[in-house]
Design an enzyme around this catalytic site. Sequence first.
Site, PDB file in Angstrom:
ATOM      1  N   ALA A   1      51.360  26.590  -2.741  1.00 34.07           N
ATOM      2  CA  ALA A   1      51.417  25.145  -2.499  1.00 34.07           C
ATOM      3  C   ALA A   1      52.525  24.431  -3.283  1.00 34.07           C
ATOM      4  O   ALA A   1      53.094  23.457  -2.793  1.00 34.07           O
ATOM      5  CB  ALA A   1      50.072  24.513  -2.825  1.00 34.07           C
TER       6      ALA A   1
ATOM      7  N   ARG B   1      44.321  22.188  -4.153  1.00 34.61           N
ATOM      8  CA  ARG B   1      43.574  22.798  -5.249  1.00 34.61           C
ATOM      9  C   ARG B   1      43.851  22.132  -6.592  1.00 34.61           C
ATOM     10  O   ARG B   1      43.114  22.316  -7.538  1.00 34.61           O
ATOM     11  CB  ARG B   1      43.908  24.292  -5.363  1.00 34.61           C
ATOM     12  CG  ARG B   1      43.250  25.087  -4.275  1.00 34.61           C
ATOM     13  CD  ARG B   1      43.261  26.561  -4.586  1.00 34.61           C
ATOM     14  NE  ARG B   1      42.600  27.284  -3.531  1.00 34.61           N
ATOM     15  CZ  ARG B   1      43.183  27.655  -2.404  1.00 34.61           C
ATOM     16  NH1 ARG B   1      44.452  27.389  -2.209  1.00 34.61           N
ATOM     17  NH2 ARG B   1      42.508  28.299  -1.483  1.00 34.61           N
TER      18      ARG B   1
ATOM     19  N   HIS C   1      48.294  32.995   5.498  1.00 33.37           N
ATOM     20  CA  HIS C   1      47.111  32.214   5.909  1.00 33.37           C
ATOM     21  C   HIS C   1      47.317  31.503   7.243  1.00 33.37           C
ATOM     22  O   HIS C   1      46.568  30.590   7.578  1.00 33.37           O
ATOM     23  CB  HIS C   1      46.741  31.199   4.818  1.00 33.37           C
ATOM     24  CG  HIS C   1      46.226  31.851   3.556  1.00 33.37           C
ATOM     25  ND1 HIS C   1      46.249  31.236   2.330  1.00 33.37           N
ATOM     26  CD2 HIS C   1      45.686  33.080   3.342  1.00 33.37           C
ATOM     27  CE1 HIS C   1      45.736  32.053   1.405  1.00 33.37           C
ATOM     28  NE2 HIS C   1      45.403  33.174   1.995  1.00 33.37           N
TER      29      HIS C   1
ATOM     30  N   ASN D   1      57.387  28.838 -12.362  1.00 35.32           N
ATOM     31  CA  ASN D   1      56.231  27.945 -12.336  1.00 35.32           C
ATOM     32  C   ASN D   1      56.291  27.011 -13.543  1.00 35.32           C
ATOM     33  O   ASN D   1      56.830  27.364 -14.577  1.00 35.32           O
ATOM     34  CB  ASN D   1      54.930  28.770 -12.391  1.00 35.32           C
ATOM     35  CG  ASN D   1      53.759  28.073 -11.719  1.00 35.32           C
ATOM     36  OD1 ASN D   1      53.841  27.717 -10.551  1.00 35.32           O
ATOM     37  ND2 ASN D   1      52.686  27.870 -12.454  1.00 35.32           N
TER      38      ASN D   1
END
Length: 230
Positions: A20, A32, A113, A204
Site C-alpha cells: 500500500a 491498514r 490480490h 520503507n
Amino acid sequence: MFDLQTAIQQAKHVTFMTGAGVSTASGIPDYRSKGGLYADQVDPEYALSIDNLQAHHEDFHKFVVNNMYFPAAKPNVIHEKMATITNQKGTIVTQNVDGLDRKAGAEHVVEFHGNLYRIYCQTCHKHFDYETYLKSDIHAADGGILRPDIVLYGEPINPDTVSAAIEAISTADLLIVVGTSFVVYPFAGLIGYAQPEATIVAVNREKIALPEGAHMVQGDAVDVFAKLVV
Ligand SMILES: [Zn+2]
C-alpha cells in the site's frame, strides 16, 4: 556501504514486492494504517470478505464503491521507475489492487490480490467495465451478482498467481521490498522463495523485519525513487 542505484544497475533480474505504501503518494489510502480508510469502520475484514459478498451483496457493493475506487489516481514516481526497470529486466509482485503499475506502463506485473478494475458476473463469468459496476452490481440479463476480481478475506489466492509470484521471486538476483510492512501472509512468506545468494533490500519509512543479511533503506520511498537514475 549498500547503494541501491548500483545494485539495480548490476542486477540481472529485479523483482519488486510492493504494498500500500507505494500507492499512498497517488492518493490511495492504506486501509491498514492508523487513520487510514477504514479507521471509522467497524470491521473492514468482514466488509471485504467473501461471507459479506455472499450474504449481503448490496452492503458489499456499497462499501467497495464508496471506499475502494479511485479511478482518477495517477501513478507516482515509484510506479514509474519500477515500470522502467522491470520492463528491461524484472517483475513487480504487488499486493495492491489499484492497477497503478499497469497504468505506469509496467508489462511484467503479478497482481497478487487481483485488480479492482476487472469486474465479472459470478453467474455467467462475463466481464464488465468498472463504470458499470459502480452503478449496479446486478447483471440484468441473468440476475447474477457482479464482483471485482480481487482476493477477498476468506478466499484463497489463485494458484496460477502464486506460481507466477514464486517464479518472479525465485529467479531474482535483486529483491526490493517497497511500501509494505511485510506482515500480511501469504504475501510476506513469498520472500522465503528468494535464492540464497539474492540481494534483498527494503525501502520503507520504518524498519521492518527482514531475512538476515538484507539491507534496509530507511526513508520515504518517493524520495528514494525520485533520486534513482534508470
Ligand atoms: Zn451474468
